[in-house]
Design a protein around this motif. Structure first.
Motif, short mmCIF file in Angstrom:
data_model
loop_
_atom_site.label_atom_id
_atom_site.label_comp_id
_atom_site.label_asym_id
_atom_site.label_seq_id
_atom_site.Cartn_x
_atom_site.Cartn_y
_atom_site.Cartn_z
N SER A 97 104.15 -2.85 12.57
CA SER A 97 105.39 -3.38 12.20
C SER A 97 106.22 -3.68 13.51
O SER A 97 106.85 -4.76 13.52
CB SER A 97 106.13 -2.56 11.16
N ALA A 98 106.13 -2.88 14.33
CA ALA A 98 106.90 -2.93 15.76
C ALA A 98 106.26 -4.30 16.32
O ALA A 98 107.11 -4.98 16.90
CB ALA A 98 106.64 -1.80 16.66
N LEU A 99 105.20 -4.49 16.55
CA LEU A 99 104.34 -5.54 17.04
C LEU A 99 104.77 -6.82 16.34
O LEU A 99 105.06 -7.99 16.75
CB LEU A 99 103.11 -5.42 17.04
N ASP A 100 104.89 -6.81 15.14
CA ASP A 100 105.31 -7.97 14.23
C ASP A 100 106.57 -8.39 14.58
O ASP A 100 106.89 -9.55 14.49
CB ASP A 100 105.16 -7.59 12.71
N ARG A 101 107.77 -7.36 14.89
CA ARG A 101 108.83 -7.75 15.20
C ARG A 101 109.03 -8.23 16.50
O ARG A 101 109.98 -9.25 16.80
CB ARG A 101 109.91 -6.42 15.30
N VAL A 102 108.01 -8.07 17.36
CA VAL A 102 108.12 -8.76 18.78
C VAL A 102 107.44 -9.82 18.63
O VAL A 102 108.16 -10.86 19.09
CB VAL A 102 107.19 -7.83 19.63
N ARG A 103 106.53 -10.28 17.77
CA ARG A 103 106.09 -11.69 17.63
C ARG A 103 107.29 -12.68 16.96
O ARG A 103 107.28 -13.63 17.36
CB ARG A 103 104.75 -11.68 16.64
N ALA A 104 107.86 -11.76 16.07
CA ALA A 104 108.86 -12.64 15.30
C ALA A 104 109.88 -13.02 16.35
O ALA A 104 110.39 -14.13 16.27
CB ALA A 104 109.41 -11.87 13.99
N ALA A 105 110.37 -12.12 16.95
CA ALA A 105 111.56 -12.20 18.05
C ALA A 105 110.97 -13.36 19.07
O ALA A 105 111.78 -14.47 19.44
CB ALA A 105 111.81 -11.04 18.49
N ALA A 106 109.95 -13.31 19.48
CA ALA A 106 109.40 -14.30 20.38
C ALA A 106 109.25 -15.57 19.79
O ALA A 106 109.52 -16.73 20.36
CB ALA A 106 107.98 -13.92 20.98
N GLY A 107 108.70 -15.72 18.70
CA GLY A 107 108.64 -17.06 18.07
C GLY A 107 110.01 -17.63 17.69
O GLY A 107 110.14 -18.92 17.60
N ALA A 108 111.17 -16.66 17.34
CA ALA A 108 112.31 -17.56 16.95
C ALA A 108 113.18 -17.68 18.33
O ALA A 108 114.01 -18.34 18.36
CB ALA A 108 113.11 -16.16 16.30
N GLY A 109 112.69 -17.39 19.49
CA GLY A 109 113.32 -17.76 20.87
C GLY A 109 114.69 -17.15 20.91
O GLY A 109 115.34 -17.74 21.91
N VAL A 110 114.45 -15.82 20.70
CA VAL A 110 115.98 -14.79 20.63
C VAL A 110 115.87 -14.06 21.92
O VAL A 110 116.90 -13.25 22.24
CB VAL A 110 116.49 -14.31 19.36
N LEU A 111 114.85 -13.72 22.47
CA LEU A 111 114.41 -12.90 23.50
C LEU A 111 115.14 -13.32 24.79
O LEU A 111 114.96 -14.28 25.54
CB LEU A 111 112.96 -12.53 23.87
N PRO A 112 115.99 -12.47 25.30
CA PRO A 112 116.55 -12.85 26.99
C PRO A 112 115.60 -13.14 27.87
O PRO A 112 114.56 -12.17 27.95
CB PRO A 112 117.60 -11.90 26.96
N ALA A 113 115.82 -14.07 28.81
CA ALA A 113 114.99 -14.25 29.83
C ALA A 113 115.18 -13.53 30.90
O ALA A 113 116.39 -12.90 31.33
CB ALA A 113 115.29 -15.92 30.35
N LEU A 114 114.25 -13.05 31.79
CA LEU A 114 114.53 -12.25 32.96
C LEU A 114 114.22 -13.14 34.08
O LEU A 114 113.19 -14.08 34.13
CB LEU A 114 113.33 -11.12 32.80
N ASP A 115 114.94 -12.87 35.33
CA ASP A 115 114.55 -13.68 36.55
C ASP A 115 113.31 -12.90 37.14
O ASP A 115 113.54 -11.86 37.48
CB ASP A 115 115.56 -13.57 37.20
N ALA A 116 112.19 -13.48 37.36
CA ALA A 116 111.00 -12.87 37.83
C ALA A 116 110.96 -13.01 39.42
O ALA A 116 110.23 -12.41 39.86
CB ALA A 116 109.83 -13.79 37.24
N THR A 117 111.95 -13.61 39.97
CA THR A 117 111.90 -13.55 41.34
C THR A 117 112.11 -12.14 41.90
O THR A 117 112.85 -11.15 41.88
CB THR A 117 113.18 -14.38 42.01
N GLY A 118 110.91 -11.89 42.98
CA GLY A 118 111.01 -10.33 43.65
C GLY A 118 110.83 -9.32 42.58
O GLY A 118 110.92 -8.16 42.88
N LEU A 119 110.66 -9.59 41.23
CA LEU A 119 110.44 -8.59 40.41
C LEU A 119 108.90 -7.93 40.45
O LEU A 119 108.18 -8.76 40.01
CB LEU A 119 110.64 -9.06 39.15
#
Length: 285
Positions: free
Chosen positions: A42-64
């Motif tokens: 169920s937790a993995l499904d929530r992650v998939r749903a959030a990814a599909g909905a485009g609601v996850l905040p972006a992270l700056d990958a520079t130097g990360l």
């Protein structure tokens, strides 16, 4: 999904790489990418749903920094001599059953972290491998279908090995396999639904830009499903455990003298098809 963990060692945060290549923060949804998450559909499904909905905040990958894609690993199980080509190049008989050994979980580092050449080492070797990440508790599995159903996903592993310690110093292989930093893992955990056939993946490794290994998982003596099923007969596999499935031909040990073992200053790059790429600079311990 491509799940990963980013940030300083010991303080990584969970993240996701979306289809556009944008790094997304999962901190508001899950605490970590670990066995408890991988076992929770169920937790993995929530992650998939959030990814599909485009609601996850972006992270700056520079130097990360990218850390190992799985946290709180219980154990790393390794399969030796699991490619026909590798057994042949080292002059060893094809095993009748999988060769099983363990690496300590604290050998696992990030995919681009420094690899340390052990003090006194003259035979540090490279090994690109496909890693299995377990997603459900597995014991006494009977069929290949059962085995694959217990796989959460796959990752790139570098099973760094010190051959003198492993083979020439007596006892088991443990001394040559458990040196500090000897298991870079990642960059991602790619969920099993995105790897329909784990026996259809290319593996490659370069040292200082020169291609050394160019193999394919179809050359495995014991394929992924059989490995999971076999290991489950002898130990319980828990969510978040890792199985390194062996390396194809092209290691330093299998080459003519003088064998080109790794030294401080060397750069190793490796990849498994669809699972990402690693890069490590070697330094003296």
């Amino acid at each position: 999904m491509k799940l990963l963990r980013v940030g300083p060692p010991g303080a990584e945060r969970p993240a996701l790489l979306d289809q556009d290549g944008t790094l997304r923060d999962l901190s508001a949804l899950v605490d970590d990418i670990d066995g408890s998450l991988l076992a929770d559909a169920s937790a993995l499904d929530r992650v998939r749903a959030a990814a599909g909905a485009g609601v996850l905040p972006a992270l700056d990958a520079t130097g990360l920094r990218v850390g190992p894609p799985v946290g709180r690993i219980g154990k790393v199980v390794c399969i030796g001599l699991n490619y026909h080509g590798h057994a042949a190049e080292t002059g060893q008989t094809t095993p009748a059953e999988p060769v099983v050994f363990l690496k300590a979980a604290d050998t696992v580092v990030g995919p681009d972290d420094t690899v340390l050449v052990p003090r006194g080492s003259v035979k540090t070797d490279w090994e690109v491998e496909l890693a299995i990440v377990i997603g459900r508790t597995a014991r006494y599995l009977e069929t290949d279908e059962e085995a694959l159903a217990h796989v959460a996903g796959y990752a790139v592993a570098h099973d760094v090995s010190e051959r003198e310690f492993q083979i020439e110093r007596g006892g088991t292989w443990d001394k040559g396999k458990n040196c500090e930093t000897f298991n870079p893992l990642g960059p991602w955990l790619v969920t099993a639904d995105e790897v329909p056939d784990p026996q259809a993946l290319g593996l490659r490794l370069w040292v200082n830009g020169e291609l050394k290994q160019d193999g394919h998982t179809s050359d495995q003596i014991f394929p992924v499903a059989e490995v999971v099923r076999y290991v489950s007969r002898f130990m319980t596999l828990h969510p978040g455990d890792i199985i390194n499935t062996g390396t194809p031909a092209g290691v330093a040990m299998g080459q003519p003298e003088p064998k080109p073992y790794l030294r401080a200053g060397d750069v190793v790059e490796l990849e498994v098809e669809g699972l990402g790429r690693q890069r490590q600079e070697l330094k003296d311990a």
